[in-house]
Design a protein around this motif. Structure first.
Motif, PDB file in Angstrom:
ATOM      1  N   PRO A  50       0.914  -1.238   0.033  1.00 32.60           N
ATOM      2  CA  PRO A  50      -0.018  -0.206   0.424  1.00 32.60           C
ATOM      3  C   PRO A  50       1.144   1.278   0.180  1.00 32.60           C
ATOM      4  CG  PRO A  50       0.063  -1.070   2.295  1.00 32.60           C
ATOM      5  CD  PRO A  50       0.519  -1.972   1.374  1.00 32.60           C
ATOM      6  N   ALA A  51       2.127   1.246   0.545  1.00 27.70           N
ATOM      7  CA  ALA A  51       2.780   2.021   0.777  1.00 27.70           C
ATOM      8  C   ALA A  51       3.157   2.342  -0.482  1.00 27.70           C
ATOM      9  CB  ALA A  51       4.431   1.990   1.735  1.00 27.70           C
ATOM     10  N   VAL A  52       3.804   1.487  -1.786  1.00 23.38           N
ATOM     11  CA  VAL A  52       4.283   1.528  -3.099  1.00 23.38           C
ATOM     12  C   VAL A  52       3.256   1.898  -3.960  1.00 23.38           C
ATOM     13  CG1 VAL A  52       6.116   0.618  -4.969  1.00 23.38           C
ATOM     14  CG2 VAL A  52       6.831   0.591  -2.372  1.00 23.38           C
ATOM     15  N   SER A  53       2.149   1.682  -3.643  1.00 25.62           N
ATOM     16  CA  SER A  53       0.908   2.066  -4.628  1.00 25.62           C
ATOM     17  C   SER A  53       1.054   3.825  -4.827  1.00 25.62           C
ATOM     18  CB  SER A  53       0.000   0.817  -4.378  1.00 25.62           C
ATOM     19  OG  SER A  53      -0.747   1.386  -3.317  1.00 25.62           O
ATOM     20  N   ALA A  54       0.528   3.619  -3.143  1.00 22.92           N
ATOM     21  CA  ALA A  54       0.599   5.695  -2.822  1.00 22.92           C
ATOM     22  C   ALA A  54       2.000   6.249  -3.651  1.00 22.92           C
ATOM     23  CB  ALA A  54      -0.013   5.573  -1.448  1.00 22.92           C
ATOM     24  N   ALA A  55       2.963   6.434  -3.066  1.00 20.34           N
ATOM     25  CA  ALA A  55       4.113   6.625  -3.694  1.00 20.34           C
ATOM     26  C   ALA A  55       3.863   7.206  -5.096  1.00 20.34           C
ATOM     27  CB  ALA A  55       5.583   6.169  -3.443  1.00 20.34           C
TER      28      ALA A  55
END
Length: 381
Positions: free
Chosen positions: A228-233
């Motif tokens: 979820p962190a990478v998708s948002a970034a």
């Protein structure tokens, strides 16, 4: 069996699941079982989506056991290099479903998607679809793949196409449904992470890592906390905006807000800062309104209810008569399954506030710990 008959039976199963599921996670599992019985697959990823940002917030997967698959999939979907066949290319299709064969003109093996997402994991054919509710908002996305053998046939795609809206409605209606999982107490302290240029964490606090794990990405029992962190970034870098806010619900029923923003002055930003915190009620009102199918005016009335205004005060603010306000209130009550303003506020606040009443307030202004359920009293003789 004809596609129409297969679709009708699948539709009935999905609607029953939407009515009976205890929460969104259970609904997604039943949906994947029901689909596999009609349209077999070897690998699948079904994500719920925040309809405001169109970024995944939770993910249910089968058949993909290697964490590296998620990094490749996220780069393909949200990276800066536009690729044909991404989910956003389906947004304006009347029936939002498409195979990789259609995208590539039957030249599947020449595509980056095949080279990076399918071939490394023994897959050959793929179909992607979006799940929009009846109101048009997108509540989920799914990719299904098969190993070498029979490709996804037109009849199977037709069967899937008949239930896309039903699945979208199920994702919408189960979003705020209480689950049965045990609440996680969590660690104290700020939940902060920095995603570097290589899409890996440069730093992350323990509470942030716990939040990402609790969002449930990856195979059961083996979450992929970076997803979820990478998708948002990746989404932030591609969007050209300075910041974004995502709303997500953990597996144990806690609503959280993920805020992402630039950590440097570059465009697009090489480093992305994100924070995760418990959602306050106003931050999920718009999502709650959409999930319960409220109209624009009903959503405005809901906001006024949460502000504590009387019927006559609402009428003045909204420029309508008190009788019209009452009509809208009745519609809101009917759609949310309550019969009073107090019940409405309690329903929306239940998972985050009611269970914690009476607990100590921490320095951030929120309750510091969850209260354990009271033991059931013995029946009186």
């Amino acid at each position: 069996m004809t596609p129409a008959l297969a679709g009708a039976r699948l539709k009935s199963t999905i609607r029953d699941a939407a009515a009976a599921a205890t929460d969104s996670a259970e609904f997604r599992e039943v949906v994947l079982d029901a689909i596999r019985a009609r349209v077999p697959y070897d690998g699948v990823c079904l994500a719920t989506i925040d309809p405001a940002a169109l970024v995944p917030t939770t993910l249910t997967t089968r058949g993909y056991e290697v964490p590296r698959a998620y990094a490749s999939a996220l780069e393909f979907e949200y990276g800066e290099d536009p690729q044909p066949g991404r989910f956003d290319s389906l947004l304006h299709r009347e029936v939002p479903i498409r195979t990789l064969r259609e995208v590539t003109g039957n030249r599947v093996r020449s595509s980056r998607q095949y080279a990076e997402l399918l071939a490394p994991y023994g897959m050959q054919d793929e179909v992607r679809m979006l799940f929009r509710g009846r109101g048009g908002a997108c509540w989920g996305a799914c990719t299904m793949s098969r190993r070498p053998g029979p490709e996804f046939a037109d009849e199977e795609l037709e069967t899937l196409g008949t239930v896309l809206t039903d699945i979208g409605e199920g994702l919408r209606t189960t979003l705020f449904r209480d689950g049965t999982r045990t609440p996680h107490p969590g660690s104290e302290g700020p939940a902060v992470a920095i995603v570097g240029p290589d899409d890996e964490f440069e730093s992350i606090t323990v509470p942030a890592l716990e939040y990402f794990e609790r969002l449930g990405w990856g195979p059961p029992g083996r979450p992929v906390p970076t997803a979820p962190a990478v998708s948002a970034a990746l989404w932030l870098r591609r969007s050209g905006t300075d910041s974004a806010v995502l709303r997500a619900r953990t597996l144990d029923g806690e609503w959280v807000v993920i805020r992402v923003g630039r950590f440097d002055g570059e465009h697009p930003p090489r480093r992305v800062l994100m924070t995760v915190e418990r959602a306050q009620l106003p931050e999920i009102v718009s999502l709650a309104a959409a999930a319960h199918g409220l109209t624009r005016r009903e959503s405005e009335v809901l906001t006024q209810v949460l502000a504590g205004r009387t019927r006559h005060e609402m009428a003045r603010v909204l420029g309508i008569s008190p009788y019209t306000v009452q009509d809208h209130l009745k519609a809101v009550f009917a759609k949310t399954g309550v019969n009073s303003r107090a019940s409405l506020v309690a329903k929306l606040a239940h998972t985050e506030y009611v269970p914690r009443l009476g607990q100590r307030i921490g320095p951030d202004g929120f309750f510091t710990e969850r209260r354990s359920p009271e033991p059931a009293s013995a029946p009186k003789s």
